[in-house]
Write a protein that holds these residues in place. Sequence first.
Motif, PDB file in Angstrom:
ATOM      1  N   GLU A  33       3.708  -6.391   0.822  1.00  0.00           N
ATOM      2  CA  GLU A  33       4.322  -7.890  -0.218  1.00  0.00           C
ATOM      3  C   GLU A  33       4.198  -8.885   0.430  1.00  0.00           C
ATOM      4  O   GLU A  33       3.797 -10.536   0.008  1.00  0.00           O
ATOM      5  N   SER A  34       4.859  -9.977   1.861  1.00  0.00           N
ATOM      6  CA  SER A  34       4.707 -10.263   2.408  1.00  0.00           C
ATOM      7  C   SER A  34       3.662 -11.201   2.679  1.00  0.00           C
ATOM      8  O   SER A  34       3.285 -12.426   3.183  1.00  0.00           O
ATOM      9  N   LEU A  35       2.309 -10.187   3.202  1.00  0.00           N
ATOM     10  CA  LEU A  35       1.367 -10.425   3.321  1.00  0.00           C
ATOM     11  C   LEU A  35       0.816 -11.239   2.535  1.00  0.00           C
ATOM     12  O   LEU A  35       0.226 -11.985   2.390  1.00  0.00           O
ATOM     13  N   PHE A  36       0.986 -11.216   1.422  1.00  0.00           N
ATOM     14  CA  PHE A  36       0.134 -11.357   0.244  1.00  0.00           C
ATOM     15  C   PHE A  36       0.875 -12.171  -1.027  1.00  0.00           C
ATOM     16  O   PHE A  36       0.131 -12.795  -1.866  1.00  0.00           O
ATOM     17  N   GLY A  37       2.151 -12.006  -1.029  1.00  0.00           N
ATOM     18  CA  GLY A  37       2.714 -12.582  -1.374  1.00  0.00           C
ATOM     19  C   GLY A  37       3.267 -12.533  -3.717  1.00  0.00           C
ATOM     20  O   GLY A  37       3.982 -13.273  -4.045  1.00  0.00           O
ATOM     21  N   MET A  38       2.682 -12.123  -4.381  1.00  0.00           N
ATOM     22  CA  MET A  38       3.136 -11.068  -5.361  1.00  0.00           C
ATOM     23  C   MET A  38       4.009 -10.485  -5.083  1.00  0.00           C
ATOM     24  O   MET A  38       4.628  -8.759  -4.636  1.00  0.00           O
ATOM     25  N   PRO A  39       5.040 -10.471  -6.642  1.00  0.00           N
ATOM     26  CA  PRO A  39       6.219  -9.696  -6.328  1.00  0.00           C
ATOM     27  C   PRO A  39       5.488  -7.908  -6.717  1.00  0.00           C
ATOM     28  O   PRO A  39       4.908  -7.875  -7.310  1.00  0.00           O
ATOM     29  N   ASN A  41       7.425  -6.206  -7.895  1.00  0.00           N
ATOM     30  CA  ASN A  41       7.715  -5.184  -9.933  1.00  0.00           C
ATOM     31  C   ASN A  41       6.420  -5.593 -10.987  1.00  0.00           C
ATOM     32  O   ASN A  41       5.530  -4.628 -11.378  1.00  0.00           O
ATOM     33  N   ILE A  42       5.143  -6.917 -10.003  1.00  0.00           N
ATOM     34  CA  ILE A  42       4.867  -7.098 -10.726  1.00  0.00           C
ATOM     35  C   ILE A  42       3.135  -6.869 -10.247  1.00  0.00           C
ATOM     36  O   ILE A  42       2.390  -6.398 -11.100  1.00  0.00           O
ATOM     37  N   LEU A  43       3.254  -6.471  -9.150  1.00  0.00           N
ATOM     38  CA  LEU A  43       1.789  -5.194  -8.400  1.00  0.00           C
ATOM     39  C   LEU A  43       1.786  -4.144  -9.048  1.00  0.00           C
ATOM     40  O   LEU A  43       1.175  -3.124  -9.335  1.00  0.00           O
ATOM     41  N   TYR A  44       3.532  -3.704  -9.454  1.00  0.00           N
ATOM     42  CA  TYR A  44       3.703  -2.166  -9.642  1.00  0.00           C
ATOM     43  C   TYR A  44       2.700  -2.063 -11.294  1.00  0.00           C
ATOM     44  O   TYR A  44       2.508  -1.011 -11.702  1.00  0.00           O
ATOM     45  N   LEU A  45       2.616  -3.321 -11.874  1.00  0.00           N
ATOM     46  CA  LEU A  45       2.887  -3.692 -13.649  1.00  0.00           C
ATOM     47  C   LEU A  45       1.051  -3.640 -13.444  1.00  0.00           C
ATOM     48  O   LEU A  45       0.789  -2.828 -14.009  1.00  0.00           O
ATOM     49  N   LEU A  46       0.295  -4.195 -12.694  1.00  0.00           N
ATOM     50  CA  LEU A  46      -1.019  -3.840 -12.928  1.00  0.00           C
ATOM     51  C   LEU A  46      -1.577  -2.900 -12.118  1.00  0.00           C
ATOM     52  O   LEU A  46      -2.114  -2.428 -12.309  1.00  0.00           O
ATOM     53  N   ALA A  47      -0.755  -2.109 -11.518  1.00  0.00           N
ATOM     54  CA  ALA A  47      -1.449  -1.357 -11.044  1.00  0.00           C
ATOM     55  C   ALA A  47      -1.051   0.203 -12.533  1.00  0.00           C
ATOM     56  O   ALA A  47      -2.470   1.514 -12.111  1.00  0.00           O
ATOM     57  N   GLY A  48      -0.273  -0.281 -12.750  1.00  0.00           N
ATOM     58  CA  GLY A  48      -0.059   0.958 -14.141  1.00  0.00           C
ATOM     59  C   GLY A  48      -1.209   0.894 -15.707  1.00  0.00           C
ATOM     60  O   GLY A  48      -1.631   1.435 -15.838  1.00  0.00           O
ATOM     61  N   ILE A  49      -1.627  -0.703 -15.108  1.00  0.00           N
ATOM     62  CA  ILE A  49      -2.417  -0.639 -16.140  1.00  0.00           C
ATOM     63  C   ILE A  49      -4.089  -0.288 -15.782  1.00  0.00           C
ATOM     64  O   ILE A  49      -4.910   0.186 -16.556  1.00  0.00           O
ATOM     65  N   ALA A  50      -4.279  -0.780 -14.534  1.00  0.00           N
ATOM     66  CA  ALA A  50      -4.985  -0.097 -13.486  1.00  0.00           C
ATOM     67  C   ALA A  50      -5.558   1.770 -13.235  1.00  0.00           C
ATOM     68  O   ALA A  50      -6.200   1.607 -13.914  1.00  0.00           O
ATOM     69  N   ALA A  51      -3.982   2.003 -13.759  1.00  0.00           N
ATOM     70  CA  ALA A  51      -4.343   3.884 -13.349  1.00  0.00           C
ATOM     71  C   ALA A  51      -4.513   3.946 -15.892  1.00  0.00           C
ATOM     72  O   ALA A  51      -5.418   5.227 -15.699  1.00  0.00           O
ATOM     73  N   THR A  52      -3.767   3.430 -16.279  1.00  0.00           N
ATOM     74  CA  THR A  52      -3.883   3.046 -17.581  1.00  0.00           C
ATOM     75  C   THR A  52      -5.993   2.933 -17.752  1.00  0.00           C
ATOM     76  O   THR A  52      -6.427   4.099 -18.521  1.00  0.00           O
ATOM     77  N   PHE A  53      -6.781   2.665 -17.200  1.00  0.00           N
ATOM     78  CA  PHE A  53      -8.161   1.961 -17.710  1.00  0.00           C
ATOM     79  C   PHE A  53      -8.955   3.210 -16.732  1.00  0.00           C
ATOM     80  O   PHE A  53      -9.652   3.278 -16.970  1.00  0.00           O
ATOM     81  N   HIS A  94       1.889 -18.669  -8.032  1.00  0.00           N
ATOM     82  CA  HIS A  94       1.140 -19.337  -7.238  1.00  0.00           C
ATOM     83  C   HIS A  94       2.276 -20.133  -6.040  1.00  0.00           C
ATOM     84  O   HIS A  94       2.077 -19.874  -4.769  1.00  0.00           O
ATOM     85  N   HIS A  95       3.637 -20.801  -5.922  1.00  0.00           N
ATOM     86  CA  HIS A  95       3.608 -21.143  -5.175  1.00  0.00           C
ATOM     87  C   HIS A  95       4.634 -20.117  -4.232  1.00  0.00           C
ATOM     88  O   HIS A  95       4.725 -19.596  -3.098  1.00  0.00           O
ATOM     89  N   SER A  96       4.303 -18.281  -5.054  1.00  0.00           N
ATOM     90  CA  SER A  96       5.028 -17.970  -3.297  1.00  0.00           C
ATOM     91  C   SER A  96       3.591 -16.914  -3.201  1.00  0.00           C
ATOM     92  O   SER A  96       3.915 -15.899  -2.122  1.00  0.00           O
ATOM     93  N   LEU A  97       2.329 -17.166  -3.801  1.00  0.00           N
ATOM     94  CA  LEU A  97       0.801 -16.374  -3.052  1.00  0.00           C
ATOM     95  C   LEU A  97       1.136 -16.979  -1.911  1.00  0.00           C
ATOM     96  O   LEU A  97       0.635 -18.252  -1.488  1.00  0.00           O
ATOM     97  N   THR A  98       0.003 -15.799  -0.941  1.00  0.00           N
ATOM     98  CA  THR A  98      -0.394 -16.171   0.071  1.00  0.00           C
ATOM     99  C   THR A  98      -1.613 -16.484   0.008  1.00  0.00           C
ATOM    100  O   THR A  98      -2.492 -16.943  -1.259  1.00  0.00           O
ATOM    101  N   TRP A  99      -2.469 -17.338   1.397  1.00  0.00           N
ATOM    102  CA  TRP A  99      -3.681 -17.355   0.521  1.00  0.00           C
ATOM    103  C   TRP A  99      -4.544 -15.879   0.584  1.00  0.00           C
ATOM    104  O   TRP A  99      -5.377 -15.836   0.284  1.00  0.00           O
ATOM    105  N   LEU A 100      -3.920 -14.718   1.795  1.00  0.00           N
ATOM    106  CA  LEU A 100      -4.937 -13.817   1.284  1.00  0.00           C
ATOM    107  C   LEU A 100      -4.294 -12.480  -0.103  1.00  0.00           C
ATOM    108  O   LEU A 100      -5.379 -12.055  -0.819  1.00  0.00           O
ATOM    109  N   GLY A 101      -3.421 -13.105  -0.451  1.00  0.00           N
ATOM    110  CA  GLY A 101      -2.727 -12.910  -2.255  1.00  0.00           C
ATOM    111  C   GLY A 101      -3.990 -13.390  -2.784  1.00  0.00           C
ATOM    112  O   GLY A 101      -4.414 -13.287  -4.215  1.00  0.00           O
ATOM    113  N   ILE A 102      -3.988 -14.994  -2.792  1.00  0.00           N
ATOM    114  CA  ILE A 102      -5.402 -15.644  -3.996  1.00  0.00           C
ATOM    115  C   ILE A 102      -6.274 -14.804  -3.090  1.00  0.00           C
ATOM    116  O   ILE A 102      -7.018 -14.733  -4.618  1.00  0.00           O
ATOM    117  N   ALA A 103      -6.789 -14.967  -2.409  1.00  0.00           N
ATOM    118  CA  ALA A 103      -8.146 -14.586  -2.120  1.00  0.00           C
ATOM    119  C   ALA A 103      -8.278 -12.661  -2.222  1.00  0.00           C
ATOM    120  O   ALA A 103      -9.131 -12.775  -3.203  1.00  0.00           O
TER     121      ALA A 103
END
Length: 126
Positions: A33-39, A41-53, A94-103
């Motif tokens: 998380e510290s390298l990408f900056g996305m919380p 719980n949000i990553l798990y939410l997006l992962a759950g959506i992707a798993a459903t897809f 955006h305030h917590s995302l790193t350049w790696l997270g945005i990329a």
Amino acid sequence: MLKNISYRKVFLIDGIGAVITTLLLGLVLAQLESLFGMPVNILYLLAGIAATFAIYSISCYWLLKNNWSVFLKGIALANITYCLLTTALVAYFHHSLTWLGIAYFVGEIIIVLSLVQIELKTIRNA
């Protein structure tokens, strides 16, 4: 680009891509998380959506013989919605995302929207 790809292959590609996204978000990015900056719980939410897809697309790959275009339209719409959600989350955090997270997220959106183009082309060519 891809010419006359079968709907089954499109569902398979979508499903495999969704599995990869699930693993990247739920395992890799969540642990770093510290390298990408996305919380997390949000990553798990997006992962759950992707798993459903992934479940949806792989099920369509194995089970559909008829009416497949309706289901391909469904996943195309879901993928577009996922990209819009991801864009909104990137903007919000955006305030917590790193350049790696945005990329990462910009790259993911580009890949998913490219897949949507293939899905829509497959439907048009049916």
